[in-house]
Design a protein around this motif. Sequence first.
Motif, short mmCIF file in Angstrom:
data_model
loop_
_atom_site.label_atom_id
_atom_site.label_comp_id
_atom_site.label_asym_id
_atom_site.label_seq_id
_atom_site.Cartn_x
_atom_site.Cartn_y
_atom_site.Cartn_z
N CYS A 71 -4.20 -3.26 -12.55
CA CYS A 71 -2.94 -2.94 -11.87
C CYS A 71 -2.41 -4.22 -11.22
O CYS A 71 -3.13 -4.86 -10.45
CB CYS A 71 -3.17 -1.85 -10.82
SG CYS A 71 -1.67 -1.31 -9.98
N ILE A 72 -1.19 -4.59 -11.56
CA ILE A 72 -0.60 -5.84 -11.08
C ILE A 72 0.64 -5.51 -10.26
O ILE A 72 1.59 -4.90 -10.77
CB ILE A 72 -0.22 -6.75 -12.26
CG1 ILE A 72 -1.44 -7.06 -13.12
CG2 ILE A 72 0.42 -8.04 -11.76
CD1 ILE A 72 -1.11 -7.72 -14.45
N VAL A 73 0.64 -5.92 -9.00
CA VAL A 73 1.76 -5.63 -8.10
C VAL A 73 2.22 -6.93 -7.46
O VAL A 73 1.46 -7.58 -6.73
CB VAL A 73 1.36 -4.63 -7.00
CG1 VAL A 73 2.53 -4.36 -6.08
CG2 VAL A 73 0.86 -3.32 -7.62
N ASP A 74 3.45 -7.32 -7.72
CA ASP A 74 4.02 -8.50 -7.09
C ASP A 74 4.74 -8.07 -5.82
O ASP A 74 5.92 -7.73 -5.83
CB ASP A 74 4.99 -9.22 -8.03
CG ASP A 74 5.47 -10.55 -7.46
OD1 ASP A 74 5.08 -10.87 -6.31
OD2 ASP A 74 6.21 -11.27 -8.15
N ASN A 75 4.02 -8.08 -4.72
CA ASN A 75 4.57 -7.58 -3.46
C ASN A 75 5.63 -8.50 -2.85
O ASN A 75 6.20 -8.16 -1.81
CB ASN A 75 3.44 -7.35 -2.46
CG ASN A 75 2.66 -6.08 -2.75
OD1 ASN A 75 3.24 -5.02 -2.95
ND2 ASN A 75 1.34 -6.19 -2.79
N LYS A 76 5.89 -9.65 -3.48
CA LYS A 76 7.00 -10.47 -3.03
C LYS A 76 8.33 -9.78 -3.34
O LYS A 76 9.35 -10.07 -2.72
CB LYS A 76 6.94 -11.85 -3.69
CG LYS A 76 5.78 -12.70 -3.19
CD LYS A 76 5.80 -14.08 -3.81
CE LYS A 76 4.66 -14.93 -3.26
NZ LYS A 76 4.66 -16.29 -3.85
N ASP A 77 8.28 -8.89 -4.31
CA ASP A 77 9.44 -8.06 -4.65
C ASP A 77 9.35 -6.77 -3.83
O ASP A 77 8.47 -5.94 -4.07
CB ASP A 77 9.44 -7.76 -6.14
CG ASP A 77 10.58 -6.85 -6.57
OD1 ASP A 77 11.40 -6.47 -5.70
OD2 ASP A 77 10.65 -6.51 -7.77
N ASP A 78 10.24 -6.59 -2.89
CA ASP A 78 10.17 -5.44 -1.99
C ASP A 78 10.37 -4.13 -2.74
O ASP A 78 10.00 -3.06 -2.25
CB ASP A 78 11.23 -5.57 -0.89
CG ASP A 78 11.00 -4.60 0.25
OD1 ASP A 78 9.87 -4.58 0.79
OD2 ASP A 78 11.93 -3.83 0.58
N ASN A 79 10.95 -4.18 -3.93
CA ASN A 79 11.18 -2.96 -4.70
C ASN A 79 10.00 -2.58 -5.59
O ASN A 79 10.02 -1.54 -6.24
CB ASN A 79 12.43 -3.13 -5.58
CG ASN A 79 13.69 -3.25 -4.74
OD1 ASN A 79 13.87 -2.51 -3.78
ND2 ASN A 79 14.56 -4.18 -5.09
N ALA A 80 8.97 -3.43 -5.61
CA ALA A 80 7.82 -3.15 -6.47
C ALA A 80 7.01 -1.98 -5.92
O ALA A 80 6.79 -1.89 -4.72
CB ALA A 80 6.95 -4.40 -6.58
N PRO A 81 6.55 -1.09 -6.80
CA PRO A 81 5.65 -0.03 -6.34
C PRO A 81 4.29 -0.60 -6.01
O PRO A 81 3.98 -1.75 -6.38
CB PRO A 81 5.58 0.90 -7.55
CG PRO A 81 5.80 -0.01 -8.72
CD PRO A 81 6.77 -1.06 -8.25
N CYS A 82 3.47 0.15 -5.32
CA CYS A 82 2.14 -0.35 -4.95
C CYS A 82 1.06 0.46 -5.65
O CYS A 82 1.33 1.45 -6.34
CB CYS A 82 1.97 -0.30 -3.43
SG CYS A 82 1.68 1.34 -2.74
N TYR A 83 -0.17 0.06 -5.44
CA TYR A 83 -1.33 0.72 -6.07
C TYR A 83 -1.36 2.20 -5.71
O TYR A 83 -1.68 3.05 -6.55
CB TYR A 83 -2.61 0.02 -5.59
CG TYR A 83 -3.89 0.60 -6.14
CD1 TYR A 83 -4.40 0.17 -7.38
CD2 TYR A 83 -4.61 1.56 -5.44
CE1 TYR A 83 -5.58 0.70 -7.88
CE2 TYR A 83 -5.79 2.09 -5.93
CZ TYR A 83 -6.27 1.65 -7.15
OH TYR A 83 -7.45 2.17 -7.66
N GLU A 84 -1.01 2.53 -4.48
CA GLU A 84 -1.07 3.92 -4.04
C GLU A 84 0.05 4.77 -4.64
O GLU A 84 -0.06 5.99 -4.69
CB GLU A 84 -1.04 3.99 -2.51
CG GLU A 84 -1.47 5.33 -1.97
CD GLU A 84 -1.69 5.33 -0.47
OE1 GLU A 84 -1.26 6.30 0.18
OE2 GLU A 84 -2.29 4.37 0.03
N CYS A 85 1.11 4.13 -5.12
CA CYS A 85 2.14 4.88 -5.84
C CYS A 85 1.57 5.47 -7.13
O CYS A 85 1.98 6.54 -7.58
CB CYS A 85 3.32 3.97 -6.19
SG CYS A 85 4.31 3.46 -4.79
N LEU A 86 0.62 4.75 -7.71
CA LEU A 86 0.01 5.18 -8.97
C LEU A 86 -1.20 6.07 -8.72
O LEU A 86 -1.39 7.08 -9.39
CB LEU A 86 -0.40 3.95 -9.79
CG LEU A 86 -0.92 4.19 -11.20
CD1 LEU A 86 0.13 4.87 -12.06
CD2 LEU A 86 -1.33 2.86 -11.83
#
Length: 250
Positions: free
Chosen positions: A162-177
């Motif tokens: 699971c890859i999340v680029d949290n620099k993008d505020d619109n990116a979903p996170c691990y817990e979304c999945l």
Amino acid sequence: MSSLSNQELIRYSRQLLLPEIDENAQLKLKAARVLIIGLGGLGSPAAFYLAASGIGQLTLVDHDEVELSNLQRQILYKISHIGQSKSKAAGKTLQALNNQVSLSSISEKLDEQNAKSLVENCDLVLDCSDNFKTRYLINRLAKQFAKPLVSGAAMGWQGQLCIVDNKDDNAPCYECLFANQGASSALNCDTLGVISPLLGVIGAQQAIAAILLLLGEGNLPQFLQFDAQSFMQSAFAFTKSKTCTVCNKR
């Protein structure tokens, strides 16, 4: 502007042949601070490749000691390391591989207090842990401090990334999945088993994803699944969950 030494130019010469990794890119890797949570089957290959690739600072976190049963898949360790702290033994192995990398070994169990400081002071987080409680904690803090997160898992013959680029505020996170159910799962390598090379595959993919994120290169998938028996790999995207407490809190 700083430049690579002659030794570094020789050490990383095969990377520097790639059009995506010129000297400036290698200097970016040299300046990067990567936090690795968990130095088991996934953290071992990931840490090996990141140290070999020239990541400037690696912080290694694991409170366990090396056991004989670890050696089937945790390639950082040797028989002589049995009984030693994983983080300290890993640090010695990686220092012997690349003495130009700065290494910090943390032999403490991750909790709210120490995790917050560790995540805040890194550039990217690799989640190589083996339990959901730790994964949810890391995910929440990575989102809070806008740190890219690469989370891996492997059991049996199945691996995922699971890859999340949290620099993008619109990116979903691990817990979304993977919604937080408030309980840690007992399903892991200790209970289900795992084929050894699978951890190398997923751990190496974590290292590649980390390098690409640090360099701002590549169109990375958000989620990957790999079946080691069929050699089938699939990728898919996911969006923010309206019920995710992490994203909605932020």
